[in-house]
Structures are given as C-alpha cells and as structure tokens.
Design an enzyme around this catalytic site. Structure first.
Site, PDB file in Angstrom:
ATOM      1  CG  LEU A 141      48.732  56.994  38.336  1.00 23.81           C
ATOM      2  CD1 LEU A 141      48.364  57.566  39.697  1.00 23.81           C
ATOM      3  CD2 LEU A 141      50.211  57.217  38.033  1.00 23.81           C
ATOM      4  CB  ALA A 166      52.311  50.590  39.783  1.00 22.08           C
ATOM      5  N   GLY A 167      49.434  49.279  40.995  1.00 20.85           N
ATOM      6  CA  GLY A 167      48.945  48.708  42.242  1.00 20.85           C
ATOM      7  C   GLY A 167      48.549  47.250  42.134  1.00 20.85           C
ATOM      8  CD  GLN A 192      54.375  53.497  42.484  1.00 21.46           C
ATOM      9  OE1 GLN A 192      53.369  53.172  41.864  1.00 21.46           O
ATOM     10  NE2 GLN A 192      54.347  54.398  43.462  1.00 21.46           N
ATOM     11  N   GLY A 197      52.636  55.306  46.852  1.00 20.65           N
ATOM     12  CA  GLY A 197      51.652  56.353  46.637  1.00 20.65           C
ATOM     13  C   GLY A 197      51.638  56.919  45.232  1.00 20.65           C
ATOM     14  CB  THR A 198      48.966  58.820  43.510  1.00 21.59           C
ATOM     15  OG1 THR A 198      48.723  59.728  44.603  1.00 21.59           O
ATOM     16  CG2 THR A 198      47.925  57.706  43.569  1.00 21.59           C
ATOM     17  N   GLY A 239      37.292  61.891  49.591  1.00 20.24           N
ATOM     18  CA  GLY A 239      38.122  63.082  49.594  1.00 20.24           C
ATOM     19  C   GLY A 239      37.377  64.164  48.835  1.00 20.24           C
ATOM     20  CG  ASN A 247      40.623  63.991  44.120  1.00 20.96           C
ATOM     21  OD1 ASN A 247      40.651  64.200  42.920  1.00 20.96           O
ATOM     22  ND2 ASN A 247      41.700  63.615  44.797  1.00 20.96           N
ATOM     23  CG  HIS A 275      26.619  19.846  32.099  1.00 19.26           C
ATOM     24  ND1 HIS A 275      26.526  19.459  30.780  1.00 19.26           N
ATOM     25  CD2 HIS A 275      27.899  19.609  32.468  1.00 19.26           C
ATOM     26  CE1 HIS A 275      27.697  18.994  30.386  1.00 19.26           C
ATOM     27  NE2 HIS A 275      28.549  19.079  31.382  1.00 19.26           N
TER      28      HIS A 275
END
Length: 393
Positions: free
Chosen positions: A6, A8-9, A78, A83-84, A135, A160, A308
């Site tokens: 994944l 795409a975010g 996507q 969402g996932t 989670g 998770n 510098h």
C-alpha cells in the site's frame, strides 16, 4: 505468493517532506522507504509485487518499473483515500490465491514477512508498552479474533502492525462498510477471516511505522547503522574516517574533515573541507556539507546544502534546502523535556530529548539564522539574515 504493498496515501503527518512526493518514497539510507519494504518481500520469496498507488504515483512507477529485482511489478490506482480495505479491493483483479498485504511506510525484515507467510492466515503484531494507544489484537486461545482500537483495558500488549497474510477467500470479504473514520478498514476484513480460519499473530522483531518526520530519522538511524564500511569515493589523505562509513563512488570528502560512523555519503555529495559529520547521518546525492559545518544524526536529502560555519543536529532537511552561512539549529530544550513538533496543527511529542528541525524542499535561510528545536519550515520557506525562528514557517 503475491504481495500487495500500500503506497497511495498522501502522508499528511509527514508534511512538509511529503508535499511533493509520496511519503514511502522518502529516503532511508541508500534507497526509498518503499524499496526497503519491497526488498523484504522479495527476500522472503514473494514472486509478484502489486503496488497500490495514488498521490504522486509517477515517482513510484519510475523507481520500480515493470520488474524489480527480477520480480514482476503491477500497479493499481487508488485515486481517493477510502481506506486500506478499499486499496486491496482495487488490487483484487490482479490477485490469484493467497496473498500478503504490507504497508509501504512500515519497515520490517524479510524474516518477518517469511514468518507471516509460513503461519498464514496471520497478522503482524508488535509488542508495545502502552497498548491503549494502538489498535490491539484480541485473541482467543492464541488465535486472533479482532482488533480493538485504543482499548481502555487492553486484552494483550500486541499492537496491530498492519501486515497480513490472507487466504484467497478474503477477496470475497473486501467490500466492508466504512468505519467511523469514513474509511473501509482491513481490520474489518481480518474479523471476517477470523470467523472462518484460525488467524495466527506473528510478532515482528524490527517493525517501525514511519509516519512522522522523527520516525523517518529513526528509520535512517536503523538502516544507515546496518551498513558496512566502504570508501569508494574520493577521500582526501588528510581526512579522518572512523567506523562504519560509506562514501559512495562520485562523492568527495575533502581535507580536514572528520566523519564518525555510522554515516552514508551518497554519490555526488561533498563533505568539507574541515567539516564534522557524526551520529548516524545521511548526506544525500549531490548534497553539500561545507567548511566549518557540523552535522550530527541528521538526514540531508538530495541537493541540500549547508555550506559554511553551521550546526545541524537531529534534523531532517528536504531536497535542495539551502542553509545560509552561520545558520544554527537548536536540538535541546532547556527543561530537558522531549522536543515537540506541530503535526496537522497539533503539538506532538517526538519522544526525543534531542530533536532539531524539519525543513521542506527548497527552503532557504539567511545568514546567521537561528532555528529553535522543533521548528518546521515549509516547502520553499525563507528566513531573513540574523533571524531567530521559534515558530513554524
């Protein structure tokens, strides 16, 4: 087995570093973060990579092409942040049989992915000190039954880690309802899989979620620290290089400079004369660390220039940043509390006693600028000569 990765975010928590490229394409040691994830999958025996892309997708396509390390690559778009589960649903037409899902911004190892596959159906877990912030995996007799978001009385201390090995039947369960966040979540798909199978929690050993700038710094600390000493570039005889330092071909380390590993100086970069680089630092392609400059435990991305009489500590500088002479970064609070950074409008603790600044692509400072610990400069931001910056710009 195929791996869905994944990527795409937009990566809003990583801004301003993600304002012009996908977060997974930010550099970690000698390659993009996303390439480390793909490498873990390939080294674990995955035989096809399916990237779910969206924001600034061209950067991903350009880097990986149609094959990566002789493994076929496919891309799925996507175009909205739904969402996932929606991301994997978009990839479903390209999938056949059992499959793995990995996040493109989570560092893991090939051994982790291999264990996930070996014990499928499975979900990645990571032992955390404060499970109520995550989670948390709920289990019954050792099998995962569900994921409980930020429970007040967590059943386990296993968070998770967002990686899964799913049976092919899971493709039939991807069309889940939107959560309270308005997104279709893979955790709901996991619950359906757990109703039909015994799902094994697989504890990842070296997992890291790279969502915010200080976590990108942590990822570089971890991966630059694994490199073995190699001096392929032009290192002056009067320079001192100690420890595990990599100077790539085409890079230059000039006279009077000291580099203390672990450190990585990429192709086309220059260090010195009379510069000091230490504390797990990445000097990106074409970047410059000039005369009288000290860089400690930082990431300088491609084309960044600190030329510098400056100090940069525990900081992340984007592409083509230019620090004027005498620019100095503070990286420590006087009260010794962890440095705080504003993320999406909220002040967030980095958990780090030492943290400097986050500087977006193309930002420029005037000479003798002082930047306070935790300050963020947006893409293209500027400061005036002699300015002290204590608030984000």
């Amino acid at each position: 087995m195929q791996a869905v990765i994944l990527a795409a975010g937009r990566g809003t928590r990583m801004r301003p570093l993600s304002d012009s490229r996908p977060k997974p394409m930010l550099p970690v040691a000698d390659r993009p973060l996303l390439a480390h994830v793909a490498d873990a999958a390939v080294d674990a025996g995955i035989d096809e990579l399916v990237f779910v892309v969206g924001y600034e997708a061209a950067a991903v396509r350009e880097h990986f092409g149609d094959r990566y390390r002789d493994v076929p690559v496919e891309y799925v778009e996507q175009d909205s942040a739904d969402g996932t589960a929606d991301a994997v649903h978009r990839a479903a037409p390209a999938l056949e049989g059992d499959f793995v899902v990995l996040n493109g911004d989570n560092l893991c190892t090939a051994a982790d992915v291999d264990a996930l596959v070996e014990r499928a159906p499975s979900v990645a877990a990571y032992e955390v000190d404060r499970p109520s912030n995550y989670g948390v995996l709920a289990t019954d007799g050792g099998s995962v039954t569900n994921v409980v978001e930020k429970p007040s009385d967590p059943q386990t201390s296993l968070a998770n880690a967002g990686a899964y090995a799913f049976p092919g039947r899971a493709l039939d369960w991807l069309d889940v309802e939107a959560s309270e966040r308005g997104e279709r979540e893979l955790t709901d798909v996991l619950a359906s899989v757990a109703d039909a199978y015994e799902v094994t929690p697989v504890e990842f050993d070296r997992w890291l979620d790279v969502g915010r700038p200080w976590e990108l710094l942590a990822a570089n600390e971890r991966r630059v620290g694994r490199l073995d000493r190699r001096l392929d570039g032009d290192v002056h005889e009067d320079a001192t290089v100690r420890g595990d330092v990599v100077v790539e071909a085409g890079a230059t380390v000039d006279a009077g400079s000291v580099i203390e590993g672990p450190a990585l100086v990429r192709e086309g970069a220059s260090v010195g004369p009379n510069a000091y680089v230490r504390g797990t630092t990445l000097v990106g392609p074409g970047a410059e660390v000039g005369h009288g400059v000290e860089v400690k435990n930082s990431v300088l991305m491609a084309g960044a220039s600190v030329s510098h009489l400056s100090y940069v500590g525990d900081s992340v500088l984007g592409r083509d940043v230019n620090f004027g002479a005498g620019t100095n970064v503070a990286n420590l609070r006087h009260d010794d509390q962890p440095v705080r950074v504003r993320v999406k409008g909220e002040s967030v603790s980095t958990g780090r006693r030492k943290f400097g600044v986050v500087v977006g692509d193309g930002a420029k400072t005037g000479i003798n600028t002082s930047l306070n610990a935790g300050v963020t400069l947006s893409e293209g931001a500027t400061t005036t000569p002699g300015e002290t910056v204590t608030r984000d710009r």
